[in-house]
Design an enzyme around this catalytic site. Structure first.
Site, PDB file in Angstrom:
ATOM      1  N   GLY A  26       0.775  -1.242   0.000  1.00 52.59           N
ATOM      2  CA  GLY A  26       0.000   0.000   0.000  1.00 52.59           C
ATOM      3  C   GLY A  26       0.803   1.286   0.000  1.00 52.59           C
ATOM      4  O   GLY A  26       0.321   2.312   0.482  1.00 52.59           O
ATOM      5  N   SER A  27       2.015   1.255  -0.568  1.00 51.27           N
ATOM      6  CA  SER A  27       2.790   2.510  -0.562  1.00 51.27           C
ATOM      7  C   SER A  27       2.159   3.554  -1.484  1.00 51.27           C
ATOM      8  O   SER A  27       2.232   4.752  -1.211  1.00 51.27           O
ATOM      9  CB  SER A  27       4.252   2.261  -0.936  1.00 51.27           C
ATOM     10  OG  SER A  27       4.377   1.908  -2.293  1.00 51.27           O
ATOM     11  N   ASN A  28       1.523   3.127  -2.559  1.00 50.92           N
ATOM     12  CA  ASN A  28       0.834   4.095  -3.425  1.00 50.92           C
ATOM     13  C   ASN A  28      -0.389   4.682  -2.722  1.00 50.92           C
ATOM     14  O   ASN A  28      -0.646   5.883  -2.823  1.00 50.92           O
ATOM     15  CB  ASN A  28       0.436   3.443  -4.754  1.00 50.92           C
ATOM     16  CG  ASN A  28       1.600   3.424  -5.736  1.00 50.92           C
ATOM     17  OD1 ASN A  28       1.987   4.458  -6.262  1.00 50.92           O
ATOM     18  ND2 ASN A  28       2.171   2.246  -5.949  1.00 50.92           N
ATOM     19  N   MET A 106      -3.671  -6.897  -7.555  1.00 50.20           N
ATOM     20  CA  MET A 106      -2.999  -7.869  -8.418  1.00 50.20           C
ATOM     21  C   MET A 106      -3.965  -8.850  -9.096  1.00 50.20           C
ATOM     22  O   MET A 106      -3.722 -10.054  -9.142  1.00 50.20           O
ATOM     23  CB  MET A 106      -1.933  -8.627  -7.603  1.00 50.20           C
ATOM     24  CG  MET A 106      -0.892  -7.716  -6.983  1.00 50.20           C
ATOM     25  SD  MET A 106      -0.109  -6.601  -8.178  1.00 50.20           S
ATOM     26  CE  MET A 106       1.000  -7.735  -8.984  1.00 50.20           C
ATOM     27  N   ARG A 107      -5.047  -8.318  -9.616  1.00 49.55           N
ATOM     28  CA  ARG A 107      -6.022  -9.163 -10.316  1.00 49.55           C
ATOM     29  C   ARG A 107      -6.460  -8.498 -11.607  1.00 49.55           C
ATOM     30  O   ARG A 107      -6.557  -7.272 -11.662  1.00 49.55           O
ATOM     31  CB  ARG A 107      -7.283  -9.345  -9.474  1.00 49.55           C
ATOM     32  CG  ARG A 107      -7.123 -10.413  -8.491  1.00 49.55           C
ATOM     33  CD  ARG A 107      -8.273 -10.509  -7.541  1.00 49.55           C
ATOM     34  NE  ARG A 107      -7.811 -11.393  -6.517  1.00 49.55           N
ATOM     35  CZ  ARG A 107      -7.950 -12.702  -6.530  1.00 49.55           C
ATOM     36  NH1 ARG A 107      -8.642 -13.280  -7.484  1.00 49.55           N
ATOM     37  NH2 ARG A 107      -7.455 -13.450  -5.579  1.00 49.55           N
ATOM     38  N   ASN A 123      -5.313   2.739 -13.213  1.00 52.68           N
ATOM     39  CA  ASN A 123      -4.350   1.774 -12.672  1.00 52.68           C
ATOM     40  C   ASN A 123      -2.949   2.365 -12.791  1.00 52.68           C
ATOM     41  O   ASN A 123      -2.691   3.195 -13.659  1.00 52.68           O
ATOM     42  CB  ASN A 123      -4.420   0.489 -13.503  1.00 52.68           C
ATOM     43  CG  ASN A 123      -3.456  -0.583 -13.043  1.00 52.68           C
ATOM     44  OD1 ASN A 123      -3.319  -0.844 -11.840  1.00 52.68           O
ATOM     45  ND2 ASN A 123      -2.761  -1.216 -13.979  1.00 52.68           N
ATOM     46  N   HIS A 125       1.011   1.117 -13.424  1.00 53.46           N
ATOM     47  CA  HIS A 125       1.753  -0.051 -13.887  1.00 53.46           C
ATOM     48  C   HIS A 125       3.242   0.306 -13.933  1.00 53.46           C
ATOM     49  O   HIS A 125       3.609   1.349 -14.462  1.00 53.46           O
ATOM     50  CB  HIS A 125       1.268  -0.466 -15.275  1.00 53.46           C
ATOM     51  CG  HIS A 125       1.946  -1.703 -15.758  1.00 53.46           C
ATOM     52  ND1 HIS A 125       1.632  -2.955 -15.272  1.00 53.46           N
ATOM     53  CD2 HIS A 125       2.948  -1.881 -16.647  1.00 53.46           C
ATOM     54  CE1 HIS A 125       2.403  -3.848 -15.848  1.00 53.46           C
ATOM     55  NE2 HIS A 125       3.218  -3.239 -16.689  1.00 53.46           N
ATOM     56  N   ASP A 161      -3.546  -3.835 -18.858  1.00 56.49           N
ATOM     57  CA  ASP A 161      -2.560  -2.748 -18.940  1.00 56.49           C
ATOM     58  C   ASP A 161      -2.587  -2.055 -20.310  1.00 56.49           C
ATOM     59  O   ASP A 161      -1.572  -1.506 -20.760  1.00 56.49           O
ATOM     60  CB  ASP A 161      -1.130  -3.259 -18.636  1.00 56.49           C
ATOM     61  CG  ASP A 161      -1.046  -3.887 -17.256  1.00 56.49           C
ATOM     62  OD1 ASP A 161      -1.671  -3.354 -16.323  1.00 56.49           O
ATOM     63  OD2 ASP A 161      -0.367  -4.922 -17.101  1.00 56.49           O
TER      64      ASP A 161
HETATM   65  C1  GRF Z   1       3.480  -1.090  -7.554  1.00 58.08           C
HETATM   66  O1  GRF Z   1       4.767  -1.238  -8.072  1.00 58.08           O
HETATM   67  C2  GRF Z   1       2.471  -1.032  -8.678  1.00 58.08           C
HETATM   68  O2  GRF Z   1       2.950  -0.408  -9.814  1.00 58.08           O
HETATM   69  C3  GRF Z   1       2.238  -2.485  -8.948  1.00 58.08           C
HETATM   70  O3  GRF Z   1       2.226  -3.082  -7.664  1.00 58.08           O
HETATM   71  C4  GRF Z   1       3.028  -2.314  -6.784  1.00 58.08           C
HETATM   72  C5  GRF Z   1       2.182  -1.970  -5.610  1.00 58.08           C
HETATM   73  O4  GRF Z   1       2.917  -1.364  -4.592  1.00 58.08           O
HETATM   74  N1  GRF Z   1       1.045  -2.682  -9.722  1.00 58.08           N
HETATM   75  P1  GRF Z   1       2.212  -0.747  -3.311  1.00 58.08           P
HETATM   76  O5  GRF Z   1       1.300  -1.813  -2.732  1.00 58.08           O
HETATM   77  O6  GRF Z   1       1.430   0.465  -3.746  1.00 58.08           O
HETATM   78  O7  GRF Z   1       3.322  -0.403  -2.386  1.00 58.08           O
END
Ligand code: GRF
Length: 219
Positions: A26-28, A106-107, A123, A125, A161
């Site tokens: 969940g860093s994003n 991741m689905r 999304n 990527h 994607d």
């Molecule tokens: C990221 O690199 C994103 O691009 C990919 O999965 C990773 C998720 O990272 N689809 P986080 O869970 O947001 O840290």
């Protein structure tokens, strides 16, 4: 002031409602929430959904007071389809987000889900799409001898994607890079461009319909 101008003003002040789908750390998600808290983004995350009960992203969301739910994705391992897909669609329809953010979810999302929220799903990527859709992007870019890689925020359509690109960011690939070092360099850029893409959409500057199929911005 005419009605249109009033509407624009009201919409400008109303925070843009986000629902975020996650599978892991969940860093994003965190980067988006931090931008909201800093006032860089006039938005609010009203729901986080994970397909894994142990996702760290759920803990983070709860610590921020955001409703965070695990929704069972069974029976499939890599896609969201059938009754599971319905469970996700129902939860999201109740939450009524302006935008659905796939942040490390991741689905593969299928047609019924996309139809339910057409033009309102984005999304991130970790590659310079259209290069390297799918998994193991960093390994594949290094093995192919690429000199640069990066990340892309794009609208989601039926092609994995393959939806219209909104923003891309480039990073160099160094001679001593491995998957881990490259992933870390790309991730920093992901954290920048995701919020920026959300901002552009929330301010009405870009939509799936008016988005050319090339990034409108490079970082
Ligand atoms: C990221 O690199 C994103 O691009 C990919 O999965 C990773 C998720 O990272 N689809 P986080 O869970 O947001 O840290």
């Amino acid at each position: 002031m005419d009605q249109g101008a009033w509407k624009a003003l009201i919409n400008k002040q109303k925070p843009f409602k986000l629902a975020v789908l996650v599978s892991g750390r969940g860093s994003n998600l965190r980067a988006i929430q931090e931008n909201i808290k800093k006032g860089n983004l006039n938005a609010i995350i009203t729901l986080v959904i994970s397909d894994r009960p142990d996702a760290l992203a759920l803990d983070y969301a709860r610590s921020e007071g955001i409703e965070a739910r695990y929704i069972d994705p069974a029976p499939y391992k890599t896609k969201l389809e059938g009754t599971a897909e319905n469970r996700y669609i129902e939860a999201l329809q109740k939450a009524q987000p302006d935008l659905i953010i796939l942040a490390g979810f991741m689905r593969v999302i299928k047609r019924a889900f996309i139809d339910a929220f057409r033009g309102r799903i984005i999304n991130i990527h970790p590659s310079l799409l259209p290069k390297y859709p799918g998994l193991h992007t960093h390994r594949r870019a290094i093995e192919a001898g690429e000199k640069e890689s990066g990340c892309t925020v794009h609208f989601v359509n039926e092609q994995v994607d393959g939806g219209k690109r909104i923003i891309q960011a480039r990073v160099p690939i160094r001679h001593n890079d491995d998957e881990k070092t490259l992933a870390a360099r790309v991730l920093k850029k992901e954290h920048e461009i995701f919020s920026e893409a959300i901002r552009l959409i929330s301010e009405g500057k870009i939509s799936e319909n008016n988005c050319p199929d090339r990034p409108i911005r490079w970082i």
